[in-house]
Design an enzyme around this catalytic site. Structure first.
Site, short mmCIF file in Angstrom:
data_model
loop_
_atom_site.label_atom_id
_atom_site.label_comp_id
_atom_site.label_asym_id
_atom_site.label_seq_id
_atom_site.Cartn_x
_atom_site.Cartn_y
_atom_site.Cartn_z
N ASP A 1 0.81 -1.24 0.00
CA ASP A 1 0.00 0.00 0.00
C ASP A 1 0.83 1.28 0.00
O ASP A 1 1.82 1.39 0.73
CB ASP A 1 -0.85 0.11 1.27
N GLU B 1 -10.74 -2.04 3.62
CA GLU B 1 -9.41 -1.53 3.89
C GLU B 1 -9.26 -0.14 3.27
O GLU B 1 -9.91 0.19 2.27
CB GLU B 1 -8.35 -2.49 3.33
C1 FRU Z 1 -3.99 -3.49 2.68
C2 FRU Z 1 -3.49 -3.84 4.08
C3 FRU Z 1 -3.90 -2.80 5.09
C4 FRU Z 1 -2.85 -2.97 6.15
C5 FRU Z 1 -1.63 -3.25 5.33
C6 FRU Z 1 -0.62 -4.17 5.96
O1 FRU Z 1 -3.25 -4.09 1.69
O2 FRU Z 1 -3.93 -5.12 4.45
O3 FRU Z 1 -5.21 -2.94 5.56
O4 FRU Z 1 -2.71 -1.83 6.95
O5 FRU Z 1 -2.07 -3.83 4.13
O6 FRU Z 1 0.50 -4.31 5.14
#
Ligand code: FRU
Length: 485
Positions: A46, A224
């Protein structure tokens, strides 16, 4: 593929020497991107902490240094003057305290006066691996490195599941308050958004309630990276619903969608006007985040992870994977988003080449499409076969994109062909190819399609239906990709 033990995945990075060889190996890959942000080593996922502060764009990405694996996450920090030329700035946030002992997970940033303030999820796990997510903050220090605030701003609520993360901070002029949106899951396993409010950035946060989104009470099992932005007087809710299949999206259970509507901060209700739409119709686009402090009420700037949770990519064999998308400008037109690459990408254009030449490894293709059905194949073999194909059916106004013709196939389990429906007849395509990605913008950004691609040295051809206009520009490199910790 390599099997990782928990110890290996959650190892802490202590010395630069521990990843120097990996860095050199990763650098030698023919798939390293030339104008997209990518992991210095290992895995990027992300985008995080995206904001304009004192004339500099700051961006971080979820980073696992060790290889193509989701393990102990860091924030790796990059900066840019123009959203296109990026420099590595070193580790932004490391998992080095009780609250984030198993990872610094996703979050955002906002610039206020002299401060750039970051909000992130401290992913704490106890010895039995039970998770407690904390919402934490950090402030950019004089040396250009974020400095953590020692105590979390708030912990999780016990009337929701352990999935409470990805704080996105916004300022609302009307109420005179800051809000943090948290991606969450109810106890009966439905995705939702929790809203916190405060008049200060680093104190006074209180739970305001669960965001009401009429019609979306049961839409996926976890949302998310939620984010609400106002563009030209309309509110846009962007989020990544998981644990559900959606029509037309193959077998994937991870999506990135948006709703346009009206956000009422007093009643915490987002009222959609129209259906949800996919932010991007490609195979690999997730966890998109809008930049803070853009300073233009008529546009937002968005960047996403070219990749999906649960997927892996051919460079995993070389112990790295992932890339950021091109940053995009978002505008609202006739009740839907229109997305275009940020203007500075234009500056990367080199001297135009003829249509018969091999596709450069980094290039931009502009196509004007005549009326009727249309076909395009990218990355075809020297004999003209294979490649990734796009077929436009004029009657249904759908582009069908199929990557089964590529030599290197991957993620077959989620499907290798998808549709990009259009509202208007296809008239123009703008395509951005880098060494391991391809981003397609249809009809000046009415719909987009992003995918990883790993063409071999032989797959450099391009075939288009007769009657189409085609222009190709090689693009200059704009990421320096230096070893900086
Ligand atoms: C999305 C996610 C988020 C989390 C992060 C962990 O891809 O699952 O929700 O904060 O990646 O790497």
């Amino acid at each position: 593929m390599k099997e990782w033990t928990r110890e290996e995945r959650y190892r802490e990075l202590r010395q630069p020497e521990e990843i120097l060889d990996l860095y050199r190996r990763n650098q030698a890959s023919p798939y390293r991107q030339r104008y997209h942000v990518q992991p210095m080593t290992g895995l990027s996922s992300d985008p995080n902490g995206f904001a304009l502060h004192k004339g500099v764009w700051h961006l971080c990405y979820q980073w696992c240094p060790w290889g193509a694996v989701h393990g102990l996450k860091y924030w790796y920090h990059v900066t840019s003057p123009d959203l296109v030329h990026w420099e590595n700035a070193g580790i932004g946030l490391k998992p080095d305290c009780f609250y984030d002992n198993r990872g610094v997970h996703s979050g955002s940033a906002i610039s206020k006066g002299d401060d750039l303030v970051f909000f992130y999820t401290g992913n704490h796990r106890d010895d039995d691996w039970v998770r407690t997510p904390y919402t934490c903050a950090a402030v950019l220090g004089a040396d250009g490195r974020p400095v953590k605030i020692p105590k979390p701003l708030f912990g999780p609520r016990d009337d929701y599941s352990e999935h409470q993360r990805d704080p996105k901070v916004v300022w609302n002029e009307e109420t005179g308050k800051y809000y943090i949106f948290i991606g969450a899951q109810t106890l009966d396993l439905c995705g939702c958004v929790l809203v916190y409010e405060s008049s200060e950035l680093l104190s006074g946060w209180r739970f305001a309630g669960q965001l009401k989104v009429p019609g979306y009470e049961r839409f996926g099992g976890m949302w998310e990276c939620p984010y609400i932005v106002n563009i030209s007087g309309q509110d846009v809710l962007i989020f990544s619903p998981q644990y559900t299949k959606l029509p037309g999206r193959g077998e994937s259970t991870n999506h990135n969608v948006y709703l346009i509507g009206q956000m009422d901060y007093r009643t915490l209700t987002f009222t959609p006007q129209g259906p949800y739409r996919h932010l991007d119709y490609g195979f690999d686009f997730y966890a998109a985040q809008g930049a803070a402090n853009v300073g233009d009420p008529d546009k937002a700037i968005l960047i996403a992870w070219i990749g999906l949770p649960d997927n892996h990519y051919p460079t995993a064999e070389e112990d790295w994977e992932g890339s950021m998308s091109l940053p995009r400008e978002l505008r609202v037109k006739n009740g839907r988003l229109v997305q275009t690459p940020v203007a500075a990408v234009r500056e990367l254009r080199q001297a135009e080449i003829g249509p018969g030449a091999d596709l450069p490894e980094s290039c931009e293709i502009e196509l004007s499409v005549p009326e009727g059905d249309f076909d395009l194949a990218l990355f075809t073999r020297p004999d003209g076969t294979g490649g990734m194909t796009l077929h436009y059916d004029a009657e249904s106004r759908v582009c069908h994109i199929d990557r089964t013709g590529l030599e290197k196939r991957f993620n077959e389990q989620v499907g290798e062909a998808l549709d990009m429906p259009l509202e208007h007849p296809l008239g123009a395509l703008s395509i951005f190819i880098d060494r391991s990605s391809c981003e397609i913008f249809a009809n000046d950004g009415e719909a987009t399609f992003t995918t990883h691609v790993y063409p071999t040295g032989e797959e450099r051809g391009c075939r288009v239906s007769a009657g189409a206009g085609i222009r190709i520009w090689p693009l200059a490199a704009s990421v320096t990709d230096k070893f900086v910790l």
